[in-house]
Design a protein around this motif. Sequence first.
Motif, PDB file in Angstrom:
ATOM      1  N   GLY A 137      24.533   4.886  -0.505  1.00  0.00           N
ATOM      2  CA  GLY A 137      23.957   3.745   0.202  1.00  0.00           C
ATOM      3  C   GLY A 137      23.273   4.182   1.487  1.00  0.00           C
ATOM      4  N   THR A 145      26.411   5.707  -4.980  1.00  0.00           N
ATOM      5  CA  THR A 145      25.786   4.667  -5.793  1.00  0.00           C
ATOM      6  C   THR A 145      26.325   4.644  -7.224  1.00  0.00           C
ATOM      7  N   LYS A 148      29.244   2.334  -7.558  1.00  0.00           N
ATOM      8  CA  LYS A 148      28.891   0.916  -7.621  1.00  0.00           C
ATOM      9  C   LYS A 148      28.361   0.535  -8.993  1.00  0.00           C
ATOM     10  N   PRO A 151      31.287  -0.603 -12.646  1.00  0.00           N
ATOM     11  CA  PRO A 151      32.328  -1.624 -12.473  1.00  0.00           C
ATOM     12  C   PRO A 151      33.301  -1.613 -13.652  1.00  0.00           C
ATOM     13  N   GLU A 240      26.747  -7.102   3.020  1.00  0.00           N
ATOM     14  CA  GLU A 240      26.750  -7.479   1.605  1.00  0.00           C
ATOM     15  C   GLU A 240      27.254  -8.899   1.370  1.00  0.00           C
ATOM     16  N   LEU A 257      35.295  -7.418  -3.513  1.00  0.00           N
ATOM     17  CA  LEU A 257      34.039  -6.683  -3.518  1.00  0.00           C
ATOM     18  C   LEU A 257      32.950  -7.543  -4.150  1.00  0.00           C
ATOM     19  N   MET A 259      31.268  -7.044  -6.715  1.00  0.00           N
ATOM     20  CA  MET A 259      31.428  -7.097  -8.176  1.00  0.00           C
ATOM     21  C   MET A 259      32.391  -8.218  -8.597  1.00  0.00           C
ATOM     22  N   VAL A 264      25.860  -6.618  -7.630  1.00  0.00           N
ATOM     23  CA  VAL A 264      25.767  -5.293  -7.025  1.00  0.00           C
ATOM     24  C   VAL A 264      24.627  -5.337  -6.018  1.00  0.00           C
ATOM     25  N   GLN A 266      22.189  -3.117  -3.274  1.00  0.00           N
ATOM     26  CA  GLN A 266      21.708  -1.805  -2.835  1.00  0.00           C
ATOM     27  C   GLN A 266      20.619  -1.986  -1.780  1.00  0.00           C
TER      28      GLN A 266
END
Length: 440
Positions: A137, A145, A148, A151, A240, A257, A259, A264, A266
Amino acid sequence: MKTLTFPAGGIHPPEEKHYTERKTIENLPLPKRVVIPLQQHIGAPCEALVKVKETVSAGQPIGGAKGFVSAPVHASISGIVTAVAPMPHAIGRDVPSVVIDSDGEDRKFDGLSGCEDFLSLSPGELKTKIRDAGIVGMGGATFPTHVKLSPPAEKSIDTVIVNGVECEPFLTADHRLMLEAPEKILGGLSILMKVLGVSRGVVGIERNKPDAIEVMSREAVSLPGIEVVPLKVKYPQGAEKQLIKAILNREVPSGGLPMDVGVVVQNVGTASAIYCAVHDGMPLIERVTTVTGPGIRDPKNLRVRIGTPFSELIDYCGGFKGKRGKVISGGPMMGMTQYSLEVPVIKGTSGILVFREEDLKLKDSRPCIRCGKCVEACPMRINPSLLGVYVEAGVMDELEGNRILDCIECGSCAFICPAARPLVHLIRFGKAEVMARKKK
């Protein structure tokens, strides 16, 4: 059309983006020496793959990931390895690093290969390329990444958000990248959508970047499933959880999170790096960094090789203006003050911010006056004042129950506090204490 934002808390610090928002990205000349830390990500540090006196090429792996939550690092220039040793790092302590003296040739590693028809690759092949390129990130979080993009099976992802908010004052690296390389960002978003098997991609951009909204929207017209969403200007919208709430009206649960709500996220720089890794075969060996602030003679946006010392960027921008007061890695809200200009640019270095001594209006901290402004400003709906008081009094048993671990350390509480209380520092200390207790 209604402009979106997150509903709880938030502040409006002076934007101060005028220093560099109109400055096109320049390539910093090749450095004579780079210091490449073996840890530039959240997770396990890398293991050195090279030895002193070994010849290396740009893009060659020099640090191998030692765990799943880890990312390899690569040589950013060609030359000779002159040291593998602890060196200064932007986090405030020495970190094992590989030092490379340039041979001036900028010779590329033979093993690099890209794929122009990148969407013909399978999700597994794309994810492997992202992992091997050392993508993390680049908004500053430096989370690997590929993690992420993996999942658990029970977490169903339906949306990928690319974060073009850049809500930190002063920083403009992401803004310029959206103006100058929209095709790479949207190419990276298409790759992310294929890896995760989703049909919806969103780019969130605050309205103080109307040119970026226009350019990205025009570029996205021909891409099915991808839309650009303008957002109100409010800090910390680039976080986020706040970005997901603003765009999708989904609430990431406490301790959860993205997810957990099917998303997701980025950064735009990360999306661009993903495109370069897959399309061009180029690992993450450079990034765009904003060098700015009232203490820099000629602020710029620079494309910089990873491992370049801060001092070279500052010299290229004409050096200091006035008496140097503070140098920060990142933005003024969440960045870290630096103790040495020899710390290197790493994958998460979004900016170098310089204040003059006269810009630093330090106030003496006073007792809390219970005005409640920090509570109103907190985007996570916690009580920063109460947590600060508990930490000062050593009442650590009360911290976790008052959700101290939900704090995202955005600095909104400290910015708004009329008593100038160091709330972020107190909470950060309290979080470390809670985490230490949980490990026992």
